[in-house]
Structure formats: structure tokens, C-alpha cells
Design an enzyme around this catalytic site. Structure first.
Site, mmCIF file in Angstrom:
data_model
loop_
_atom_site.group_PDB
_atom_site.id
_atom_site.type_symbol
_atom_site.label_atom_id
_atom_site.label_comp_id
_atom_site.label_asym_id
_atom_site.label_seq_id
_atom_site.Cartn_x
_atom_site.Cartn_y
_atom_site.Cartn_z
ATOM 1 N N ASP A 14 0.875 -1.182 0.000
ATOM 2 C CA ASP A 14 0.000 0.000 0.000
ATOM 3 C C ASP A 14 0.907 1.226 0.000
ATOM 4 O O ASP A 14 2.120 1.125 0.221
ATOM 5 C CB ASP A 14 -0.896 -0.005 1.254
ATOM 6 N N SER A 15 0.280 2.393 -0.164
ATOM 7 C CA SER A 15 1.047 3.639 -0.057
ATOM 8 C C SER A 15 1.437 3.915 1.398
ATOM 9 O O SER A 15 2.372 4.679 1.640
ATOM 10 C CB SER A 15 0.199 4.806 -0.563
ATOM 11 N N CYS A 77 -4.276 -1.473 -1.925
ATOM 12 C CA CYS A 77 -4.493 -0.037 -2.100
ATOM 13 C C CYS A 77 -5.409 0.125 -3.305
ATOM 14 O O CYS A 77 -5.110 -0.403 -4.389
ATOM 15 C CB CYS A 77 -3.157 0.645 -2.362
ATOM 16 N N GLU A 156 -4.038 9.003 8.748
ATOM 17 C CA GLU A 156 -2.601 9.002 9.048
ATOM 18 C C GLU A 156 -2.319 9.864 10.285
ATOM 19 O O GLU A 156 -1.502 9.502 11.125
ATOM 20 C CB GLU A 156 -1.793 9.523 7.851
ATOM 21 N N CYS A 198 -11.056 2.966 0.018
ATOM 22 C CA CYS A 198 -9.652 3.291 0.275
ATOM 23 C C CYS A 198 -9.283 2.517 1.528
ATOM 24 O O CYS A 198 -10.045 2.533 2.507
ATOM 25 C CB CYS A 198 -9.501 4.800 0.509
ATOM 26 N N HIS A 200 -7.296 3.005 3.776
ATOM 27 C CA HIS A 200 -7.112 3.805 5.002
ATOM 28 C C HIS A 200 -8.427 3.993 5.769
ATOM 29 O O HIS A 200 -8.411 4.211 6.971
ATOM 30 C CB HIS A 200 -6.578 5.210 4.668
HETATM 31 N N1 DGL Z 1 -4.784 3.370 0.886
HETATM 32 C C1 DGL Z 1 -4.870 3.940 -0.424
HETATM 33 C C2 DGL Z 1 -6.091 3.422 -1.173
HETATM 34 O O1 DGL Z 1 -6.665 2.408 -0.818
HETATM 35 C C3 DGL Z 1 -4.957 5.430 -0.531
HETATM 36 C C4 DGL Z 1 -4.102 6.315 0.256
HETATM 37 C C5 DGL Z 1 -3.338 7.295 -0.608
HETATM 38 O O2 DGL Z 1 -3.912 8.280 -1.121
HETATM 39 O O3 DGL Z 1 -2.156 7.024 -0.754
HETATM 40 O O4 DGL Z 1 -6.483 4.021 -2.154
#
Ligand code: DGL
Length: 286
Positions: A14-15, A77, A156, A198, A200
Site C-alpha cells: 500500500d502507499s 491499495c 494518518e 480506500c 485507510h
Molecule cells: N490506501 C490507499 C487506497 O486504498 C490510498 C491512500 C493514498 O492516497 O495514498 O487508495
């Protein structure tokens, strides 16, 4: 690592921290697997970036993970799945799965009134991958999307604050207004299911749920993705039935944060190392 395909690790990335929600479900469903999780925190967020750039990150990470001879790669992600899953599948010799199709499937199974909302990053929304995936399964479902980029920052930051209890109160976010702004338009649309598009967002599911009408079910991709990975490995005869481990690699300087949040999400102390993607020998720089 032994040479048998069952003992090979599963690569997950993931990011940032969001992918840990997917990793958690993967570990729950397959406790005897070896997982290498990469958080590309040096380049987080991916959401506002050009999809071509995100695609190049996906290919770079897949190439990095090849050193581990993974039996499978999970793009945990949505933004990276939208931009780079197809490229990853073309580049890799092993199966690569993303989180969009599993999330869409979970929503299709869940909705009763066939009216579904999706919140995701700008990148995921702009590419229309959720409406496409949902309508591919049931063309009669109405889908309403809303980009909610600030939720990545809020997740975050909340985790920053959790990882550092000394952080002053004024530096913690007052995020209810942001949530209201993103989510109140859904009230009039009559959705009964909201996709957390997402990885997150499940980390701030409490904040999101507070703003939604009572009958709305929140759906995340994590469980369905884990089910899919389990099914693929079972069919290929590659499920491991002994051992089990998790290693977390990060590209940013947030090793401590990943240690705190990783151990909280997974429930035990997870080793975390900082790496650089350009390096070989598993990119170790510390
Ligand atoms: N966790 C990432 C997703 O599922 C997004 C977070 C980011 O913008 O890097 O899209």
C-alpha cells in the site's frame, strides 16, 4: 525460505498504513502464511497523483518484491489497484489481485435497495473503477461516488497522534466537519451500503459511521480480498499449513509509527525495517 511453493511469501503493499487493514484480514484467514508487507510511506499519498505515476510505483514495487519470490502479490491499495493492477498482472509471473473487485463484490452482496455509495481517493474516483466493477456484477445497481482525500490525511494523523501520546491536543484534527462535508450528500440519495474504497478508511470507520444514517452498512474490501487470496492459493495447492510470519518494510522514516500501529492492528509486535526500493539485497538500508 525453502524452495517449496507453499513456503513462499505473499507480497502485500500500500502507499501507507491503510493496507494493514487488508494484511490483518489476510493473516486472520491464513495464519500459516509468510507475509511481506511494503508501505510506500515516502510517497504517500498516492490519491492525488497522476495514474501513470502510480502505475510506475506499482511496477517498481512488484519488481522489488520479486526478490522474495512471492507466490502471490496483493495490491492492498485501491488507488494503486485502479492505476496499476493490469500492468502488475502483465509484469508478474504469479497471480496479482487488487482490492477493488472484492470490495465491489461485497457491496453487491450486501445492498438490499441496490443503491450504493462509494468513497475513495480522487485517483480511484476519477478512474471510475468502482462503478464499473459494481455494474459489471449487477447493472441494475445505482452507484454514487464521492472523493474523500482528506480522510487519508485524517487516518494518518490520528495514527500519528496515537503513536505519539505526547502530541499536543491542538495538533490533533477536528475532523467531524470534514466527514460531514463528504458524507451528508449521501443522505438524500438513499444508499443502504457505503463502500470504503480506500484501505485507510476502515481505520476511521467510527468517524464515518457517525455521519451515516443508521441503516447504512459500511463495506470494506479487506475480508473479501482475503477470501479471494485463500481461494486462489487453495485451488493452486499453494496454501501453507505450518509456520507463519509477517515482516513490514517501509520506504519512509516512519518505522516507529508502523511498529506501534502494526502491532495494534495485528495484535503482536511486528518487525519493521526501512528499505529503499532501488537497492537490491532486499533493499536494506538500516
Ligand atoms: N490506501 C490507499 C487506497 O486504498 C490510498 C491512500 C493514498 O492516497 O495514498 O487508495
Amino acid at each position: 525460505m525453502s524452495g517449496s511453493p507453499e513456503a513462499a511469501p505473499i507480497g502485500v503493499f500500500d502507499s501507507g498504513l491503510g493496507g494493514l487493514t487488508v494484511l490483518d484480514e489476510l493473516v486472520r484467514r491464513m495464519p500459516h502464511e509468510h507475509f511481506v508487507f511494503l508501505g510506500d510511506s515516502a510517497r504517500c499519498p498516492y490519491g492525488p497523483r497522476d495514474p501513470q505515476e502510480v502505475k510506475s510505483f506499482v511496477l517498481e514495487i512488484c519488481s522489488f518484491l520479486e526478490q522474495y519470490q512471492c507466490k502471490m502479490v496483493v495490491i492492498a491499495c485501491n488507488t494503486a489497484t485502479a492505476a496499476g493492477l493490469a500492468a502488475a498482472q502483465l509484469a508478474l509471473d504469479v497471480p496479482a489481485v487488487g482490492v477493488v473487485e472484492p470490495g465491489a463484490r461485497a457491496a453487491v452482496h450486501m445492498t438490499r435497495n441496490r443503491c450504493v455509495g462509494v468513497i475513495a481517493t480522487e485517483g480511484t474516483v476519477a478512474q471510475g473503477v468502482y462503478p464499473d466493477a459494481i455494474r459489471h456484477l449487477d447493472v441494475g445497481i445505482q452507484v454514487f461516488q464521492q472523493a474523500a482525500p482528506e480522510f487519508v490525511r485524517i487516518a494518518e494523523s490520528m495514527l500519528d497522534a496515537d503513536a505519539d501520546p505526547a502530541m499536543p491536543a491542538e495538533e490533533r484534527f477536528d475532523d467531524v466537519e470534514v466527514a460531514h462535508g463528504y458524507l451528508s450528500p449521501f443522505h438524500e440519495l438513499g444508499i443502504d451500503t457505503l463502500v470504503l474504497g480506500c484501505t485507510h478508511y476502515p481505520l476511521i470507520a467510527g468517524l464515518i459511521a457517525q455521519e451515516m444514517d443508521e441503516g447504512v452498512t459500511l463495506v470494506s474490501s479487506a475480508e473479501e480480498t482475503a477470501r479471494e487470496v485463500h481461494a486462489i492459493l487453495t485451488r493452486r495447492g499453494q496454501l501453507s499449513d505450518a509456520g507463519g510470519s509477517v515482516e513490514i518494510l517501509v520506504t519512509g522514516d516512519d518505522v516507529e509509527k508502523f511498529k506501534v500501529i502494526g502491532s495494534r492492528v495485528l495484535g503482536w509486535d511486528v518487525p519493521v525495517r526501512r528499505i529503499t526500493l532501488q537497492d537490491d539485497e532486499r533493499g536494506c538500508i538500516e
